[in-house]
Design a protein around this motif. Sequence first.
Motif, PDB file in Angstrom:
ATOM      1  N   VAL A  13     -47.901  -6.090  39.753  1.00 25.23           N
ATOM      2  CA  VAL A  13     -48.047  -5.736  41.176  1.00 25.23           C
ATOM      3  C   VAL A  13     -48.668  -4.353  41.301  1.00 25.23           C
ATOM      4  CG1 VAL A  13     -46.797  -5.201  43.319  1.00 25.23           C
ATOM      5  CG2 VAL A  13     -46.170  -7.214  41.988  1.00 25.23           C
ATOM      6  N   THR A  14     -49.744  -4.272  42.093  1.00 28.22           N
ATOM      7  CA  THR A  14     -50.402  -2.993  42.342  1.00 28.22           C
ATOM      8  C   THR A  14     -50.309  -2.576  43.811  1.00 28.22           C
ATOM      9  OG1 THR A  14     -52.556  -4.048  42.686  1.00 28.22           O
ATOM     10  CG2 THR A  14     -52.060  -3.269  40.452  1.00 28.22           C
ATOM     11  N   THR A  15     -49.962  -3.535  44.693  1.00 28.93           N
ATOM     12  CA  THR A  15     -49.895  -3.236  46.121  1.00 28.93           C
ATOM     13  C   THR A  15     -48.670  -3.878  46.755  1.00 28.93           C
ATOM     14  OG1 THR A  15     -52.308  -3.198  46.244  1.00 28.93           O
ATOM     15  CG2 THR A  15     -51.122  -3.408  48.325  1.00 28.93           C
ATOM     16  N   ILE A  16     -47.914  -3.060  47.467  1.00 27.33           N
ATOM     17  CA  ILE A  16     -46.807  -3.546  48.299  1.00 27.33           C
ATOM     18  C   ILE A  16     -47.195  -3.194  49.725  1.00 27.33           C
ATOM     19  CG2 ILE A  16     -44.359  -3.319  48.870  1.00 27.33           C
ATOM     20  CD1 ILE A  16     -43.886  -2.543  45.916  1.00 27.33           C
ATOM     21  N   GLY A  17     -47.376  -4.214  50.545  1.00 25.49           N
ATOM     22  CA  GLY A  17     -47.888  -4.025  51.893  1.00 25.49           C
ATOM     23  C   GLY A  17     -46.919  -3.353  52.856  1.00 25.49           C
ATOM     24  N   ASP A  18     -47.449  -2.938  53.987  1.00 29.69           N
ATOM     25  CA  ASP A  18     -46.649  -2.326  55.049  1.00 29.69           C
ATOM     26  C   ASP A  18     -45.492  -3.249  55.428  1.00 29.69           C
ATOM     27  OD1 ASP A  18     -48.618  -0.369  55.053  1.00 29.69           O
ATOM     28  OD2 ASP A  18     -49.501  -1.008  56.958  1.00 29.69           O
ATOM     29  N   TYR A  19     -44.330  -2.673  55.601  1.00 29.58           N
ATOM     30  CA  TYR A  19     -43.128  -3.391  56.050  1.00 29.58           C
ATOM     31  C   TYR A  19     -42.743  -4.569  55.149  1.00 29.58           C
ATOM     32  CZ  TYR A  19     -43.964  -0.746  60.327  1.00 29.58           C
ATOM     33  OH  TYR A  19     -44.177   0.270  61.231  1.00 29.58           O
ATOM     34  N   ALA A  20     -43.214  -4.600  53.916  1.00 33.87           N
ATOM     35  CA  ALA A  20     -42.991  -5.749  53.032  1.00 33.87           C
ATOM     36  C   ALA A  20     -41.514  -6.108  52.887  1.00 33.87           C
ATOM     37  CB  ALA A  20     -43.605  -5.486  51.661  1.00 33.87           C
ATOM     38  N   PHE A  21     -40.639  -5.124  52.822  1.00 40.09           N
ATOM     39  CA  PHE A  21     -39.209  -5.371  52.656  1.00 40.09           C
ATOM     40  C   PHE A  21     -38.393  -4.746  53.791  1.00 40.09           C
ATOM     41  CE2 PHE A  21     -41.085  -5.549  48.432  1.00 40.09           C
ATOM     42  CZ  PHE A  21     -40.546  -6.722  47.925  1.00 40.09           C
ATOM     43  N   ALA A  22     -39.018  -4.452  54.896  1.00 39.84           N
ATOM     44  CA  ALA A  22     -38.328  -3.798  56.014  1.00 39.84           C
ATOM     45  C   ALA A  22     -37.204  -4.672  56.550  1.00 39.84           C
ATOM     46  CB  ALA A  22     -39.318  -3.496  57.130  1.00 39.84           C
ATOM     47  N   GLY A  23     -36.069  -4.067  56.776  1.00 39.68           N
ATOM     48  CA  GLY A  23     -34.940  -4.762  57.365  1.00 39.68           C
ATOM     49  C   GLY A  23     -34.243  -5.736  56.443  1.00 39.68           C
ATOM     50  N   CYS A  24     -34.529  -5.664  55.154  1.00 32.79           N
ATOM     51  CA  CYS A  24     -33.901  -6.573  54.179  1.00 32.79           C
ATOM     52  C   CYS A  24     -32.486  -6.143  53.843  1.00 32.79           C
ATOM     53  CB  CYS A  24     -34.694  -6.570  52.872  1.00 32.79           C
ATOM     54  SG  CYS A  24     -36.144  -7.578  52.899  1.00 32.79           S
ATOM     55  N   GLY A  25     -31.773  -7.053  53.203  1.00 30.96           N
ATOM     56  CA  GLY A  25     -30.445  -6.730  52.711  1.00 30.96           C
ATOM     57  C   GLY A  25     -30.453  -6.189  51.298  1.00 30.96           C
ATOM     58  N   ILE A  26     -31.643  -5.953  50.739  1.00 31.64           N
ATOM     59  CA  ILE A  26     -31.706  -5.538  49.336  1.00 31.64           C
ATOM     60  C   ILE A  26     -31.000  -4.211  49.101  1.00 31.64           C
ATOM     61  CG2 ILE A  26     -33.740  -6.854  48.635  1.00 31.64           C
ATOM     62  CD1 ILE A  26     -35.435  -4.416  49.063  1.00 31.64           C
ATOM     63  N   THR A  27     -30.260  -4.182  48.011  1.00 31.52           N
ATOM     64  CA  THR A  27     -29.589  -2.962  47.580  1.00 31.52           C
ATOM     65  C   THR A  27     -30.119  -2.503  46.230  1.00 31.52           C
ATOM     66  OG1 THR A  27     -27.801  -4.252  46.584  1.00 31.52           O
ATOM     67  CG2 THR A  27     -27.467  -3.472  48.849  1.00 31.52           C
ATOM     68  N   ASN A  28     -30.994  -3.331  45.628  1.00 28.73           N
ATOM     69  CA  ASN A  28     -31.503  -3.024  44.306  1.00 28.73           C
ATOM     70  C   ASN A  28     -32.939  -3.536  44.184  1.00 28.73           C
ATOM     71  OD1 ASN A  28     -31.961  -2.768  41.544  1.00 28.73           O
ATOM     72  ND2 ASN A  28     -29.971  -3.585  40.956  1.00 28.73           N
ATOM     73  N   VAL A  29     -33.835  -2.662  43.771  1.00 30.40           N
ATOM     74  CA  VAL A  29     -35.214  -3.034  43.471  1.00 30.40           C
ATOM     75  C   VAL A  29     -35.471  -2.654  42.024  1.00 30.40           C
ATOM     76  CG1 VAL A  29     -37.655  -2.677  44.003  1.00 30.40           C
ATOM     77  CG2 VAL A  29     -35.964  -2.604  45.839  1.00 30.40           C
ATOM     78  N   GLU A  30     -35.924  -3.614  41.245  1.00 26.78           N
ATOM     79  CA  GLU A  30     -36.187  -3.374  39.832  1.00 26.78           C
ATOM     80  C   GLU A  30     -37.683  -3.533  39.577  1.00 26.78           C
ATOM     81  OE1 GLU A  30     -35.287  -5.836  35.800  1.00 26.78           O
ATOM     82  OE2 GLU A  30     -33.563  -5.450  37.093  1.00 26.78           O
ATOM     83  N   THR A  84     -49.107  -0.555  36.426  1.00 21.77           N
ATOM     84  CA  THR A  84     -50.147   0.469  36.481  1.00 21.77           C
ATOM     85  C   THR A  84     -49.593   1.715  37.164  1.00 21.77           C
ATOM     86  OG1 THR A  84     -50.988  -0.191  38.630  1.00 21.77           O
ATOM     87  CG2 THR A  84     -51.918  -1.319  36.704  1.00 21.77           C
ATOM     88  N   ALA A  85     -50.208   2.823  36.899  1.00 20.07           N
ATOM     89  CA  ALA A  85     -49.795   4.067  37.543  1.00 20.07           C
ATOM     90  C   ALA A  85     -50.287   4.123  38.983  1.00 20.07           C
ATOM     91  CB  ALA A  85     -50.342   5.262  36.748  1.00 20.07           C
ATOM     92  N   ASP A  86     -51.115   3.179  39.363  1.00 17.38           N
ATOM     93  CA  ASP A  86     -51.720   3.186  40.688  1.00 17.38           C
ATOM     94  C   ASP A  86     -51.045   2.224  41.653  1.00 17.38           C
ATOM     95  OD1 ASP A  86     -53.601   5.062  39.877  1.00 17.38           O
ATOM     96  OD2 ASP A  86     -54.978   3.516  39.173  1.00 17.38           O
ATOM     97  N   LEU A  87     -49.745   2.162  41.647  1.00 16.23           N
ATOM     98  CA  LEU A  87     -49.016   1.303  42.572  1.00 16.23           C
ATOM     99  C   LEU A  87     -49.109   1.896  43.970  1.00 16.23           C
ATOM    100  CD1 LEU A  87     -47.097  -1.060  43.217  1.00 16.23           C
ATOM    101  CD2 LEU A  87     -45.196   0.476  42.669  1.00 16.23           C
ATOM    102  N   SER A  88     -49.575   1.102  44.904  1.00 14.16           N
ATOM    103  CA  SER A  88     -49.702   1.527  46.289  1.00 14.16           C
ATOM    104  C   SER A  88     -48.576   0.886  47.101  1.00 14.16           C
ATOM    105  CB  SER A  88     -51.058   1.080  46.835  1.00 14.16           C
ATOM    106  OG  SER A  88     -51.131   1.296  48.219  1.00 14.16           O
ATOM    107  N   ILE A  89     -47.773   1.719  47.757  1.00 13.56           N
ATOM    108  CA  ILE A  89     -46.672   1.223  48.575  1.00 13.56           C
ATOM    109  C   ILE A  89     -46.996   1.557  50.027  1.00 13.56           C
ATOM    110  CG2 ILE A  89     -44.209   1.373  49.086  1.00 13.56           C
ATOM    111  CD1 ILE A  89     -43.771   2.089  46.136  1.00 13.56           C
ATOM    112  N   GLY A  90     -47.099   0.515  50.845  1.00 15.12           N
ATOM    113  CA  GLY A  90     -47.509   0.649  52.236  1.00 15.12           C
ATOM    114  C   GLY A  90     -46.473   1.355  53.110  1.00 15.12           C
ATOM    115  N   ALA A  91     -46.908   1.677  54.290  1.00 18.08           N
ATOM    116  CA  ALA A  91     -46.066   2.368  55.270  1.00 18.08           C
ATOM    117  C   ALA A  91     -44.823   1.539  55.584  1.00 18.08           C
ATOM    118  CB  ALA A  91     -46.869   2.625  56.539  1.00 18.08           C
ATOM    119  N   PHE A  92     -43.698   2.199  55.573  1.00 19.45           N
ATOM    120  CA  PHE A  92     -42.415   1.606  55.958  1.00 19.45           C
ATOM    121  C   PHE A  92     -42.058   0.369  55.156  1.00 19.45           C
ATOM    122  CE2 PHE A  92     -44.425   3.583  59.694  1.00 19.45           C
ATOM    123  CZ  PHE A  92     -43.549   4.650  59.865  1.00 19.45           C
ATOM    124  N   ALA A  93     -42.530   0.289  53.912  1.00 27.50           N
ATOM    125  CA  ALA A  93     -42.310  -0.895  53.082  1.00 27.50           C
ATOM    126  C   ALA A  93     -40.836  -1.235  52.907  1.00 27.50           C
ATOM    127  CB  ALA A  93     -42.961  -0.705  51.712  1.00 27.50           C
TER     128      ALA A  93
END
Length: 112
Positions: free
Chosen positions: A74-91, A97-106
């Motif tokens: 994964v190189t891109t995580i879009g805007d609001y991709a996980f917004a409002g989720c119940g996740i407590t853990n992201v692995e 790559t060092a170029d991971l792009s994480i969108g606004a309010f992901a």
Amino acid sequence: MDCESLTGIWVDQKNEYFLSDGSGVLFNKDQTRLIQAPYKISGTYSIPQGVVTICADAFSYCKSLTKVIIPGTVTTIGDYAFAGCGITNVEFELGGTADLSIGAFAFQNSAF
């Protein structure tokens, strides 16, 4: 947040453009873009190897999703991709790559 009863997105195997996995998650045909997860997805979800992009809003408001495993492809995580989720853990798996792009309010308003 408009499809709170959605348990899966199922695509005919003959579809030229999209496919879905056993959890009812929607991808483009070559499975490089994760487009949308069903609102009712729960527990831990491992994003398949080879996915490059997690689209905007893909998991937003999946309140029963508690953990997501993101492969090194994964190189891109879009805007609001996980917004409002119940996740407590992201692995994040090694080998990314060092170029991971994480969108606004992901991860806005997620449980962690």
